[in-house]
Design an enzyme around this catalytic site. Structure first.
Site, short mmCIF file in Angstrom:
data_model
loop_
_atom_site.label_atom_id
_atom_site.label_comp_id
_atom_site.label_asym_id
_atom_site.label_seq_id
_atom_site.Cartn_x
_atom_site.Cartn_y
_atom_site.Cartn_z
N ASN A 152 0.96 -1.24 -0.04
CA ASN A 152 0.06 -0.01 -0.18
C ASN A 152 0.76 1.33 -0.06
O ASN A 152 0.57 2.34 -0.64
CB ASN A 152 -1.19 0.06 1.12
CG ASN A 152 -0.28 -0.13 2.58
OD1 ASN A 152 0.74 -0.50 2.71
ND2 ASN A 152 -0.76 0.68 3.57
N GLY B 34 2.05 -6.02 7.31
CA GLY B 34 1.25 -6.68 6.18
C GLY B 34 -0.03 -7.12 6.97
O GLY B 34 -0.45 -6.66 7.82
N GLU C 183 7.66 0.35 15.87
CA GLU C 183 8.86 0.82 15.38
C GLU C 183 8.89 2.33 15.27
O GLU C 183 8.20 2.94 16.35
CB GLU C 183 8.25 0.72 13.75
CG GLU C 183 8.06 -0.80 13.17
CD GLU C 183 7.80 -0.94 11.73
OE1 GLU C 183 6.91 -0.04 11.11
OE2 GLU C 183 8.42 -1.71 11.07
N THR D 279 -1.36 -13.04 7.51
CA THR D 279 0.04 -13.39 7.41
C THR D 279 1.00 -13.40 8.55
O THR D 279 1.90 -14.02 8.82
CB THR D 279 0.64 -12.49 6.01
OG1 THR D 279 -0.62 -12.26 5.26
CG2 THR D 279 1.78 -12.99 5.71
#
Ligand code: NAD
Length: 480
Positions: A150, A226, A461, A230
């Site tokens: 994206n 993601g 992050e 997943t």
């Protein structure tokens, strides 16, 4: 037709299988380039290159690591227009968005961590007259970075920059749906003089070369962004091997609007937070909850603005809504609109594919869609759609708004609109999400912790959090 190459050991190379996948331009529906269909063999070659580069890179001075990263950032800046055009063709996003947001942010990510590493300090713990402890933050070794489609270059650089700055060697896999700008970046890394093997970019399918990276015994950490499914699969492979894992996953973000907000600013921002990048930003607000006294006023003003949005060729500078990323994704989003109708929702605007003329006639375009009449527990309001689709619903009390906001398995971001500061703080604290924006949206300071709670992820992050993730903390204790 252009063939994308892997970047292994400082060279642009073919996949060892010599097999390629087709890369489709979503605004035309046509194949326009070929992607290496890499296998575990390519991952092994990348690993060997990264492991060989690690002793030198991990002991390269911080200033020298910072300098080469800054050169890469400079080159992204010099190639802004080529990269933005490539991102738009690969992803379907408006070239204006790629020029103003995606590529400048990719440059900032690298520049930010090139300097952040120079300010990254360790703690010392002094035990009176007994001992001194200090924390030695060592690079981990060879690490893996896996990113989604994206925000292709934006999220790819958000991972590799802190990993490299901290002294690791990296194997990175961009999404096979949008590989082009990572490929262009590999050329810029060569031009910038990044030593060979320090960064290796392997292209291909998640289930094949992505999986091989996660399963590789000697790749010691995986940073993944993601989908939640997943992420769960990756965790099931990596966790028993005790790899460090950072997982940035899906969202179903609430946008809670109180009657006392700055209405005009809220409406303008809510249009952006609903439909930027065709709603394909993990931080987009897809469940809009409006305090009942202004519900009708909101609905009228919001629909008026949304009805003026035109979907168009992403390459036209004036286009603000482009194509969604793939045919499969378009069909998924359209199937959710059908589901919303079956669940009793009313489509107030949009609700269907848009067919453009000329070269875009087979492109994957969806009209911005607003749905009302659905309760919080239906699938439309529980599952991530990740497209230009939002639901609107009224609420009566703060408690109801908070309960509704927290009702999904996700917890990535939330947006609150109110001019009552004390209410804003109280509600923000009650929302289960990693990020809360108050009277704004997507205002980012790269030093802040970024990530989600619940099924939206594990770890953070951003800033020193990312540098901590990409290092191992070692306690050194010296008795006095
Ligand atoms: P995805 O999970 O299908 O793929 C993401 C990456 O993982 C791709 O590179 C893919 O090739 C790879 N992959 C797929 N299967 C793999 C496997 N078995 N092993 C290793 N790698 C594998 O996600 P997507 O469709 O590319 O991206 C959309 C999703 O990403 C949405 O759910 C969105 O919310 C999420 N997202 C989250 C954030 C965040 O910061 N939390 C940011 C952007 C996107």
């Amino acid at each position: 037709m252009e063939k994308i190459a892997n970047y292994i050991d400082g060279q642009l190379v073919e996949p060892t299988s010599k097999n390629y996948l087709e890369n489709v331009n979503p605004a035309t529906g046509k194949v326009y380039s070929l992607i290496p269909d890499s296998t575990d063999h390519d991952i092994e070659l990348a690993y060997q290159a990264a492991a060989a580069a690690f002793p030198a890179w991990s002991t390269t001075s911080i200033n020298d690591r910072s300098a080469v990263l800054s050169r890469i950032a400079d080159l992204i800046n010099h190639n802004l227009h080529e990269l933005a055009l490539a991102e738009s063709i690969d992803n379907g996003k408006p070239v204006s968005l790629a020029t103003q947001v995606d590529i400048p942010r990719a440059e900032s990510n690298i520049r930010f961590f090139a300097t952040a590493i120079q300010h990254f300090a360790s703690e010392a713990h002094i035990m009176e007259d007994k001992a001194i402890n200090y924390t030695n933050r060592k690079p981990i070794g060879v690490v893996g970075c896996i990113s989604p489609w994206n925000l292709p270059l934006y999220l790819f650089t958000w991972k590799i920059a802190p990993a490299l700055a901290a002294g690791n060697c990296v194997i990175a896999k961009p999404s096979e749906i949008t590989p082009m700008t990572a490929y262009l970046l590999s050329k810029l890394c060569i031009e910038a003089g990044l030593p060979k093997g320090v960064l290796n970019i392997v292209h291909g399918l998640g289930a094949k070369c992505g999986n091989a990276m996660v399963a590789h015994k000697k790749i010691k950490a995986i940073s993944f962004t993601g989908g939640t499914t997943t992420g769960a699969h990756i965790a099931s492979i990596a966790a028993p091997m005790f790899k460090k894992l950072s997982l940035e996953l899906g969202g179903k973000n609430p946008n809670v609007i109180f009657a006392d907000c700055d209405f005009d600013k809220m409406i303008a921002t809510t249009v952006r937070s609903s439909f930027s990048n065709q709603g394909q930003i993990c931080l987009c607000g897809s469940r809009i909850l409006i305090e009942r006294p202004i519900y009708e006023k909101f609905k009228t003003a919001f629909l008026e603005k949304v009805n003026k949005m035109t979907v168009g060729n992403p390459l036209s500078p004036e286009t603000r809504m482009g194509a969604v990323v793939s045919e499969g994704h378009m069909n998924k989003v359209l199937s959710y609109i059908e589901l919303a109708k079956q669940e009793g929702g009313t489509v107030l605007t949009g609700g269907s594919r848009v067919t453009l003329e000329g070269e875009n006639k087979d492109g994957y375009f969806i009209a911005p869609t607003v749905i009302e009449g659905l309760g919080p527990n239906c699938r439309t309001n529980q599952e991530e759609i990740f497209g230009p689709v939002v639901t609107i619903a009224p609420f009566d009390t703060v408690e109801e708004a908070v309960e509704n906001a927290n009702s999904t398995m996700y917890g990535l971001a939330a947006t609150l609109w109110t001019s009552d500061l004390s209410k804003a703080h109280k509600v923000a604290a009650q929302i289960d999400s990693g990020i809360v924006w108050i009277n704004t949206w997507l205002l980012r300071d790269l030093r802040t912790p970024f990530g989600g709670v619940k099924s939206s992820g594990v770890g953070r992050e951003g800033g020193f959090e990312a540098l901590k993730f990409f290092t191992e903390a070692q306690n050194v204790c010296i008795e006095l």
